[in-house]
Every structure is written in structure tokens, then in C-alpha cells.
Design a protein around this motif. Structure first.
Motif, PDB file in Angstrom:
ATOM      1  N   ASP A 127       7.656  -4.748   1.736  1.00 43.74           N
ATOM      2  CA  ASP A 127       8.829  -3.640   1.544  1.00 43.74           C
ATOM      3  C   ASP A 127       8.143  -2.289   1.517  1.00 43.74           C
ATOM      4  N   LYS A 128       6.735  -2.311   0.933  1.00 42.06           N
ATOM      5  CA  LYS A 128       6.340  -0.875   0.687  1.00 42.06           C
ATOM      6  C   LYS A 128       5.917  -0.469   2.178  1.00 42.06           C
ATOM      7  N   LEU A 129       5.440  -1.330   3.160  1.00 46.46           N
ATOM      8  CA  LEU A 129       4.947  -1.175   4.449  1.00 46.46           C
ATOM      9  C   LEU A 129       6.061  -0.608   5.081  1.00 46.46           C
ATOM     10  N   GLN A 130       7.073  -1.304   5.200  1.00 45.00           N
ATOM     11  CA  GLN A 130       8.654  -0.920   5.743  1.00 45.00           C
ATOM     12  C   GLN A 130       8.962   0.529   5.496  1.00 45.00           C
ATOM     13  N   ASN A 131       8.780   0.988   4.212  1.00 42.78           N
ATOM     14  CA  ASN A 131       9.202   2.249   3.746  1.00 42.78           C
ATOM     15  C   ASN A 131       8.489   3.124   4.293  1.00 42.78           C
ATOM     16  N   LEU A 132       7.314   2.929   4.403  1.00 45.88           N
ATOM     17  CA  LEU A 132       6.009   3.750   4.920  1.00 45.88           C
ATOM     18  C   LEU A 132       6.094   4.150   6.362  1.00 45.88           C
ATOM     19  N   LEU A 133       6.566   3.352   7.140  1.00 40.77           N
ATOM     20  CA  LEU A 133       6.745   3.287   8.609  1.00 40.77           C
ATOM     21  C   LEU A 133       7.166   4.808   9.132  1.00 40.77           C
ATOM     22  N   PRO A 134       8.219   5.357   8.759  1.00 41.61           N
ATOM     23  CA  PRO A 134       8.602   6.674   9.128  1.00 41.61           C
ATOM     24  C   PRO A 134       7.294   7.632   8.840  1.00 41.61           C
ATOM     25  N   ALA A 135       6.537   7.551   7.627  1.00 45.13           N
ATOM     26  CA  ALA A 135       5.402   8.579   7.279  1.00 45.13           C
ATOM     27  C   ALA A 135       4.198   8.147   8.429  1.00 45.13           C
ATOM     28  N   ILE A 136       4.013   6.984   8.700  1.00 47.97           N
ATOM     29  CA  ILE A 136       2.962   6.736   9.534  1.00 47.97           C
ATOM     30  C   ILE A 136       3.055   7.326  10.836  1.00 47.97           C
ATOM     31  N   GLU A 137       4.549   7.099  11.257  1.00 42.84           N
ATOM     32  CA  GLU A 137       5.124   7.365  12.649  1.00 42.84           C
ATOM     33  C   GLU A 137       4.734   9.151  12.685  1.00 42.84           C
ATOM     34  N   ASN A 138       5.029   9.738  11.622  1.00 39.23           N
ATOM     35  CA  ASN A 138       4.988  11.083  11.370  1.00 39.23           C
ATOM     36  C   ASN A 138       3.689  11.482  11.419  1.00 39.23           C
ATOM     37  N   THR A 139       2.671  11.112  10.775  1.00 37.21           N
ATOM     38  CA  THR A 139       1.285  11.210  10.622  1.00 37.21           C
ATOM     39  C   THR A 139       0.699  11.021  12.261  1.00 37.21           C
ATOM     40  N   ILE A 140       1.053   9.999  12.768  1.00 37.10           N
ATOM     41  CA  ILE A 140       0.435   9.690  14.192  1.00 37.10           C
ATOM     42  C   ILE A 140       1.004  10.833  15.137  1.00 37.10           C
ATOM     43  N   GLU A 141       2.115  11.218  15.158  1.00 32.36           N
ATOM     44  CA  GLU A 141       2.597  12.446  15.869  1.00 32.36           C
ATOM     45  C   GLU A 141       1.926  13.799  15.446  1.00 32.36           C
ATOM     46  N   ASN A 142       1.799  14.222  14.277  1.00 36.74           N
ATOM     47  CA  ASN A 142       0.998  15.166  13.810  1.00 36.74           C
ATOM     48  C   ASN A 142      -0.478  15.232  14.583  1.00 36.74           C
ATOM     49  N   TYR A 143      -0.861  13.812  14.146  1.00 40.62           N
ATOM     50  CA  TYR A 143      -2.369  13.804  14.585  1.00 40.62           C
ATOM     51  C   TYR A 143      -2.510  13.956  16.031  1.00 40.62           C
ATOM     52  N   LEU A 144      -1.683  13.509  16.909  1.00 39.25           N
ATOM     53  CA  LEU A 144      -1.807  13.594  18.178  1.00 39.25           C
ATOM     54  C   LEU A 144      -1.693  15.227  18.701  1.00 39.25           C
ATOM     55  N   LEU A 145      -0.777  15.752  17.920  1.00 35.60           N
ATOM     56  CA  LEU A 145      -0.611  17.250  18.298  1.00 35.60           C
ATOM     57  C   LEU A 145      -1.748  18.286  17.840  1.00 35.60           C
ATOM     58  N   ALA A 146      -2.389  17.710  16.893  1.00 42.23           N
ATOM     59  CA  ALA A 146      -3.658  18.538  16.323  1.00 42.23           C
ATOM     60  C   ALA A 146      -4.715  18.043  16.756  1.00 42.23           C
ATOM     61  N   SER A 147      -4.977  16.992  17.444  1.00 40.55           N
ATOM     62  CA  SER A 147      -6.466  16.415  17.721  1.00 40.55           C
ATOM     63  C   SER A 147      -6.920  17.252  18.985  1.00 40.55           C
ATOM     64  N   ASN A 148      -8.156  17.471  18.922  1.00 41.25           N
ATOM     65  CA  ASN A 148      -8.946  17.883  20.099  1.00 41.25           C
ATOM     66  C   ASN A 148      -9.082  17.089  21.159  1.00 41.25           C
ATOM     67  N   ASP A 149      -8.917  15.754  20.668  1.00 36.58           N
ATOM     68  CA  ASP A 149      -9.604  14.549  21.789  1.00 36.58           C
ATOM     69  C   ASP A 149      -8.659  14.374  22.745  1.00 36.58           C
ATOM     70  N   ASP A 150      -9.026  13.388  23.711  1.00 36.94           N
ATOM     71  CA  ASP A 150      -8.110  13.350  24.752  1.00 36.94           C
ATOM     72  C   ASP A 150      -6.853  12.428  24.134  1.00 36.94           C
ATOM     73  N   ARG A 151      -5.556  12.946  24.468  1.00 40.97           N
ATOM     74  CA  ARG A 151      -4.432  12.319  23.893  1.00 40.97           C
ATOM     75  C   ARG A 151      -4.333  10.948  24.554  1.00 40.97           C
ATOM     76  N   SER A 152      -4.597  10.585  25.600  1.00 38.55           N
ATOM     77  CA  SER A 152      -4.392   9.409  26.005  1.00 38.55           C
ATOM     78  C   SER A 152      -5.232   8.367  25.549  1.00 38.55           C
ATOM     79  N   VAL A 153      -6.610   8.670  25.050  1.00 39.85           N
ATOM     80  CA  VAL A 153      -7.465   7.824  24.353  1.00 39.85           C
ATOM     81  C   VAL A 153      -7.246   7.497  22.967  1.00 39.85           C
ATOM     82  N   VAL A 154      -6.626   8.692  22.349  1.00 38.29           N
ATOM     83  CA  VAL A 154      -6.174   8.532  21.090  1.00 38.29           C
ATOM     84  C   VAL A 154      -4.837   7.434  20.961  1.00 38.29           C
ATOM     85  N   SER A 155      -3.969   7.949  21.776  1.00 40.25           N
ATOM     86  CA  SER A 155      -2.812   7.228  21.803  1.00 40.25           C
ATOM     87  C   SER A 155      -3.201   5.416  22.098  1.00 40.25           C
ATOM     88  N   GLU A 156      -3.896   5.396  22.924  1.00 33.66           N
ATOM     89  CA  GLU A 156      -4.518   4.025  23.210  1.00 33.66           C
ATOM     90  C   GLU A 156      -5.144   3.356  22.251  1.00 33.66           C
TER      91      GLU A 156
END
Length: 97
Positions: free
Chosen positions: A33-62
Motif C-alpha cells: 500500500d505504501k509503495l503504491q502511494n509512493l509511486l508518483p513521488a518516485i516517478e517525480n524524483t526520477i524525472e527531476n534526477y534525469l533533468l539535474a544529472s550531469n551524467d549521460d541520460r541514456s546511461v542513467v535511464s538504463e
């Protein structure tokens, strides 16, 4: 890094710790239940991380996709200990900025 990103990361890490605690206690229902409720925050954090990361986006995404696939596989097998380990040791460490 942006202070807001660090705050989001700390909030996510705290919420994941709660989920991991539930899973380690074998409280599968509450953990899911807690994981299901947290999924939108995880998605948001991933998106923000990809935007802020200096690493190669394709490597990070993979890497993130690989971790999420492992998590999904553990969920399908109802292997809650592996789920907890993936959340705690792989997903959170991957998303630290």
C-alpha cells in the motif's frame, strides 16, 4: 544541486525506509500500500534526477529501468525481502544526487 531536489530525495528516502521496514517485518499488505502511494513521488524524483544529472541520460535511464524491472520481477514473485533490498540498496543509491 538544487536544495529542493535534495529535500525531495530525503523525503523519498524516508518513505522508502518505511516501506522497507514493513517488508522486512513481513507486513506485505502495508508495504505494498505504501509503495503504491509512493509511486508518483518516485516517478517525480526520477524525472527531476534525469533533468539535474550531469551524467549521460541514456546511461542513467538504463540503470533506473533495470532497477525498476528487478523490482517488478520481485513483486511478481512476491519476494518481499528482495523488493526491500532493491528499494533500499539500489533505487535510493541510484537516485542520490
Amino acid at each position: 544541486m538544487d536544495i529542493r531536489l535534495n529535500e525531495d530525495n530525503l523525503i523519498l528516502e524516508s518513505a522508502v525506509d518505511e516501506i522497507v521496514s514493513c517488508l522486512y517485518r513481513q507486513d506485505e499488505s502495508e508495504g505494498f500500500d505504501k509503495l503504491q502511494n509512493l509511486l508518483p513521488a518516485i516517478e517525480n524524483t526520477i524525472e527531476n534526477y534525469l533533468l539535474a544529472s550531469n551524467d549521460d541520460r541514456s546511461v542513467v535511464s538504463e540503470r533506473i529501468n533495470s532497477i525498476l524491472f528487478q523490482l517488478l520481477s520481485a513483486m511478481e514473485k512476491r519476494d518481499i525481502i528482495v523488493m526491500a533490498d532493491i528499494l533500499k540498496y539500489e533505487l535510493i543509491s541510484c537516485l542520490k544526487y
